[in-house]
Scaffold this motif. Structure first.
Motif, PDB file in Angstrom:
ATOM      1  N   ARG A  28      -1.219   6.700   1.224  1.00  0.00           N
ATOM      2  CA  ARG A  28      -2.008   7.489   0.279  1.00  0.00           C
ATOM      3  C   ARG A  28      -3.018   8.347   1.012  1.00  0.00           C
ATOM      4  NH1 ARG A  28      -6.153   6.021  -4.640  1.00  0.00           N
ATOM      5  NH2 ARG A  28      -7.548   5.540  -2.914  1.00  0.00           N
ATOM      6  N   GLY A  29      -2.992   9.648   0.736  1.00  0.00           N
ATOM      7  CA  GLY A  29      -3.999  10.552   1.255  1.00  0.00           C
ATOM      8  C   GLY A  29      -5.085  10.776   0.230  1.00  0.00           C
ATOM      9  N   VAL A  30      -6.326  10.886   0.698  1.00  0.00           N
ATOM     10  CA  VAL A  30      -7.469  11.222  -0.148  1.00  0.00           C
ATOM     11  C   VAL A  30      -8.115  12.465   0.442  1.00  0.00           C
ATOM     12  CG1 VAL A  30      -9.679  10.477  -1.090  1.00  0.00           C
ATOM     13  CG2 VAL A  30      -7.868   8.800  -0.737  1.00  0.00           C
ATOM     14  N   LEU A  31      -8.081  13.571  -0.291  1.00  0.00           N
ATOM     15  CA  LEU A  31      -8.643  14.823   0.205  1.00  0.00           C
ATOM     16  C   LEU A  31     -10.116  14.909  -0.162  1.00  0.00           C
ATOM     17  CD1 LEU A  31      -7.592  17.482   1.625  1.00  0.00           C
ATOM     18  CD2 LEU A  31      -7.854  18.532  -0.614  1.00  0.00           C
ATOM     19  N   VAL A  32     -10.937  15.203   0.824  1.00  0.00           N
ATOM     20  CA  VAL A  32     -12.366  15.446   0.614  1.00  0.00           C
ATOM     21  C   VAL A  32     -12.587  16.946   0.753  1.00  0.00           C
ATOM     22  CG1 VAL A  32     -14.708  14.890   1.333  1.00  0.00           C
ATOM     23  CG2 VAL A  32     -12.883  13.189   1.575  1.00  0.00           C
ATOM     24  N   ASP A  33     -12.999  17.585  -0.322  1.00  0.00           N
ATOM     25  CA  ASP A  33     -13.075  19.042  -0.390  1.00  0.00           C
ATOM     26  C   ASP A  33     -14.442  19.529   0.107  1.00  0.00           C
ATOM     27  OD1 ASP A  33     -12.711  21.694  -0.892  1.00  0.00           O
ATOM     28  OD2 ASP A  33     -12.178  21.470  -3.006  1.00  0.00           O
ATOM     29  N   GLY A  45      -7.074  22.169  -9.340  1.00  0.00           N
ATOM     30  CA  GLY A  45      -6.594  22.566 -10.661  1.00  0.00           C
ATOM     31  C   GLY A  45      -6.163  21.398 -11.523  1.00  0.00           C
ATOM     32  N   HIS A  46      -5.868  20.275 -10.911  1.00  0.00           N
ATOM     33  CA  HIS A  46      -5.421  19.097 -11.665  1.00  0.00           C
ATOM     34  C   HIS A  46      -6.456  17.981 -11.656  1.00  0.00           C
ATOM     35  CE1 HIS A  46      -1.629  21.268 -11.093  1.00  0.00           C
ATOM     36  NE2 HIS A  46      -1.140  20.554 -12.086  1.00  0.00           N
ATOM     37  N   ASP A  47      -7.653  18.286 -11.138  1.00  0.00           N
ATOM     38  CA  ASP A  47      -8.778  17.348 -11.166  1.00  0.00           C
ATOM     39  C   ASP A  47      -8.376  15.980 -10.611  1.00  0.00           C
ATOM     40  OD1 ASP A  47     -11.401  16.575 -11.571  1.00  0.00           O
ATOM     41  OD2 ASP A  47     -11.023  15.841 -13.602  1.00  0.00           O
ATOM     42  N   ARG A  48      -7.742  15.997  -9.455  1.00  0.00           N
ATOM     43  CA  ARG A  48      -7.388  14.765  -8.749  1.00  0.00           C
ATOM     44  C   ARG A  48      -7.452  15.023  -7.260  1.00  0.00           C
ATOM     45  NH1 ARG A  48      -0.813  13.963  -9.107  1.00  0.00           N
ATOM     46  NH2 ARG A  48      -1.137  12.961  -7.081  1.00  0.00           N
ATOM     47  N   TRP A  49      -7.502  13.955  -6.455  1.00  0.00           N
ATOM     48  CA  TRP A  49      -7.708  14.128  -5.030  1.00  0.00           C
ATOM     49  C   TRP A  49      -6.826  13.223  -4.192  1.00  0.00           C
ATOM     50  CZ3 TRP A  49     -10.014  18.446  -4.161  1.00  0.00           C
ATOM     51  CH2 TRP A  49     -10.857  18.959  -5.151  1.00  0.00           C
ATOM     52  N   THR A  50      -5.857  12.569  -4.788  1.00  0.00           N
ATOM     53  CA  THR A  50      -4.990  11.645  -4.059  1.00  0.00           C
ATOM     54  C   THR A  50      -3.545  12.119  -4.132  1.00  0.00           C
ATOM     55  OG1 THR A  50      -4.840  10.259  -6.040  1.00  0.00           O
ATOM     56  CG2 THR A  50      -6.498   9.652  -4.395  1.00  0.00           C
ATOM     57  N   PHE A  51      -2.755  11.698  -3.142  1.00  0.00           N
ATOM     58  CA  PHE A  51      -1.378  12.159  -3.022  1.00  0.00           C
ATOM     59  C   PHE A  51      -0.643  11.249  -2.048  1.00  0.00           C
ATOM     60  CE2 PHE A  51      -4.220  14.309  -0.140  1.00  0.00           C
ATOM     61  CZ  PHE A  51      -3.592  14.251   1.090  1.00  0.00           C
ATOM     62  N   LEU A  52       0.665  11.361  -2.022  1.00  0.00           N
ATOM     63  CA  LEU A  52       1.475  10.674  -1.019  1.00  0.00           C
ATOM     64  C   LEU A  52       1.526  11.545   0.233  1.00  0.00           C
ATOM     65  CD1 LEU A  52       3.490   8.434  -0.091  1.00  0.00           C
ATOM     66  CD2 LEU A  52       5.315   9.911  -1.013  1.00  0.00           C
ATOM     67  N   LEU A  53       1.166  10.964   1.358  1.00  0.00           N
ATOM     68  CA  LEU A  53       1.198  11.673   2.635  1.00  0.00           C
ATOM     69  C   LEU A  53       2.289  11.085   3.516  1.00  0.00           C
ATOM     70  CD1 LEU A  53      -0.066  13.694   4.671  1.00  0.00           C
ATOM     71  CD2 LEU A  53      -1.530  11.812   5.435  1.00  0.00           C
ATOM     72  N   THR A  54       3.135  11.968   4.034  1.00  0.00           N
ATOM     73  CA  THR A  54       4.171  11.583   4.997  1.00  0.00           C
ATOM     74  C   THR A  54       3.956  12.427   6.243  1.00  0.00           C
ATOM     75  OG1 THR A  54       5.701  11.121   3.179  1.00  0.00           O
ATOM     76  CG2 THR A  54       6.650  11.332   5.393  1.00  0.00           C
ATOM     77  N   ALA A  55       3.648  11.777   7.390  1.00  0.00           N
ATOM     78  CA  ALA A  55       3.199  12.560   8.538  1.00  0.00           C
ATOM     79  C   ALA A  55       3.567  11.943   9.882  1.00  0.00           C
ATOM     80  CB  ALA A  55       1.685  12.748   8.456  1.00  0.00           C
ATOM     81  N   ARG A  60       0.831  -1.208   0.000  1.00  0.00           N
ATOM     82  CA  ARG A  60       0.000   0.000   0.000  1.00  0.00           C
ATOM     83  C   ARG A  60       0.864   1.255   0.000  1.00  0.00           C
ATOM     84  NH1 ARG A  60      -4.014  -3.245   3.740  1.00  0.00           N
ATOM     85  NH2 ARG A  60      -5.486  -3.927   2.122  1.00  0.00           N
ATOM     86  N   ARG A  61       2.026   1.195   0.632  1.00  0.00           N
ATOM     87  CA  ARG A  61       2.933   2.346   0.547  1.00  0.00           C
ATOM     88  C   ARG A  61       3.449   2.522  -0.876  1.00  0.00           C
ATOM     89  NH1 ARG A  61       4.644   0.433   5.718  1.00  0.00           N
ATOM     90  NH2 ARG A  61       3.951   1.853   7.366  1.00  0.00           N
ATOM     91  N   LEU A  62       3.761   1.435  -1.549  1.00  0.00           N
ATOM     92  CA  LEU A  62       4.209   1.525  -2.937  1.00  0.00           C
ATOM     93  C   LEU A  62       3.114   2.106  -3.820  1.00  0.00           C
ATOM     94  CD1 LEU A  62       6.162  -1.842  -3.321  1.00  0.00           C
ATOM     95  CD2 LEU A  62       7.119   0.466  -3.398  1.00  0.00           C
ATOM     96  N   ARG A  63       1.878   1.717  -3.569  1.00  0.00           N
ATOM     97  CA  ARG A  63       0.759   2.296  -4.312  1.00  0.00           C
ATOM     98  C   ARG A  63       0.698   3.795  -4.085  1.00  0.00           C
ATOM     99  NH1 ARG A  63      -5.056   1.398  -1.821  1.00  0.00           N
ATOM    100  NH2 ARG A  63      -4.024   2.813  -0.360  1.00  0.00           N
ATOM    101  N   ALA A  64       0.921   4.217  -2.828  1.00  0.00           N
ATOM    102  CA  ALA A  64       0.881   5.639  -2.514  1.00  0.00           C
ATOM    103  C   ALA A  64       2.003   6.399  -3.214  1.00  0.00           C
ATOM    104  CB  ALA A  64       0.970   5.833  -1.004  1.00  0.00           C
TER     105      ALA A  64
END
Length: 340
Positions: free
Chosen positions: A172-177, A311-321, A34-38
């Motif tokens: 993987r982070g998923v942002l809900v706007d 602006g890029h019409d996407r909602w996922t990203f790699l999150l390091t926290a 799952r980290r590799l997917r992210a």
């Protein structure tokens, strides 16, 4: 107390599913795959800091028991060890050094809640008597020890924030706007509302994801310039409805590893009254921290990231926290990074 930490587990909990001594909860779902997917979410190599300045919100009007950072400086001879010129016998050293110390409330600003942050009164022994219990049956006064429990050896002996730190908080982070839908309007967001926004974004949540909620609350804090208006903040922006059973069931079924929001408590606080004579005042905290081991992030900053994702019409990203690796703490400041 029984030899085991518990013989009854709360209804709807996952106690024991990750082992009898588990202390990281659903962070166990962050597998290498799952980290590799992210990591494959990275397409531009740009980064966004998801932390407020840690001296915000300012003062202690938002929550009276947490106060803004205070700096201290140690004396070094006749002067302080700050802008201090090193010297030796011959006086030939040209170095100037500065050190500082800080008194920092671990959950004042951008933060992680540890699993030792919120427990419940619960009959884990099955003897008809309630005890102070935390995730996976760890006990208040035994495993989580405060100044009213003992004169020394205080802190989270189990479920401390250091367990989250060493678990590898990256996925993987998923942002809900929610800000795009509700703006600064106060909105109590339940299951149907959340699903509607996810559907409009054409985004989904998978096992091991970090669910990230952008409401605009942290933006409002920044605009207040360290002079927070508690009444305005308490009546602004979206919050989750912790009393919505469908929402809580979805959190269980979704497999999210953690929930991170830019507001004060992720959920509405105070929440609507619950059923029966006694009930959790923080029902989403109860469900996530106490029952499932789902860590909660609060007062994160998502505005810049949200602008880029829109602006890029996407909602996922790699999150390091990662939090601070501070043994015994029940929470921690964080400086999360999103990479897109």
């Amino acid at each position: 107390m029984t030899e085991k930490r518990w013989v009854r587990r709360p209804e709807g909990s996952n106690w024991g599913d990750f082992g009898p001594d588990d202390q990281i909860g659903r962070m166990n779902l962050l597998t290498p795959e799952r980290r590799l997917r992210a990591i494959r979410e990275i397409t531009h190599g740009e980064t966004f800091t998801l932390s407020l300045p840690l001296d915000h919100p300012g003062g202690n009007t938002l929550f009276e028991y947490r106060k803004e950072p205070r700096f201290f400086y140690e004396k070094r001879g006749p002067a302080h060890n700050y802008n201090f010129r090193l010297s030796n016998v011959c006086g030939c050293f040209s170095d100037v050094v500065s050190d500082d110390a800080v008194l920092l409330y671990t959950q004042y600003s951008t933060q992680w809640d540890g699993l030792s942050h919120v427990g419940q009164l619960f009959d884990a022994d099955g003897d008809g008597m309630v005890e102070k219990v935390y995730y996976n049956g760890y006990r208040g006064g035994i495993d989580i020890v405060g100044p009213d429990d003992a004169s020394e050896g205080q802190g989270a002996k189990a479920l401390g924030i250091e367990n989250l730190a060493v678990s590898g908080v990256q996925g993987r982070g998923v942002l809900v706007d929610l800000d795009a839908r509700y703006g600064r309007e106060r909105a109590i967001v339940g299951y149907e509302d959340l699903m509607r926004v996810l559907e409009e974004q054409r985004s989904g949540v998978e096992t091991g994801d970090f669910l990230c909620l952008y409401t605009g609350f942290a933006d409002l804090i920044l605009e207040m310039g360290k002079q927070p208006d508690k009444e305005l903040l308490s009546s602004s922006c979206a919050v989750l409805d912790g009393r919505d059973e469908r929402l809580l069931n979805w959190i269980t079924d979704s497999g999210v590893a953690a929930i991170c929001a830019d507001n004060f408590a992720v959920e509405a606080y105070p929440a609507k009254p619950g059923p029966g004579d006694t009930y959790p005042g923080l029902p989403l905290h109860n469900h996530c921290l106490f029952k499932l081991g789902v860590h909660l992030g609060e007062l994160w900053y998502f505005a810049d990231l949200a602008r880029w994702l829109r602006g890029h019409d996407r909602w996922t990203f790699l999150l390091t926290a990662p939090p601070l690796r501070l043994p015994g703490a029940v929470g921690s400041p964080a400086t999360p990074i999103a990479t897109v």
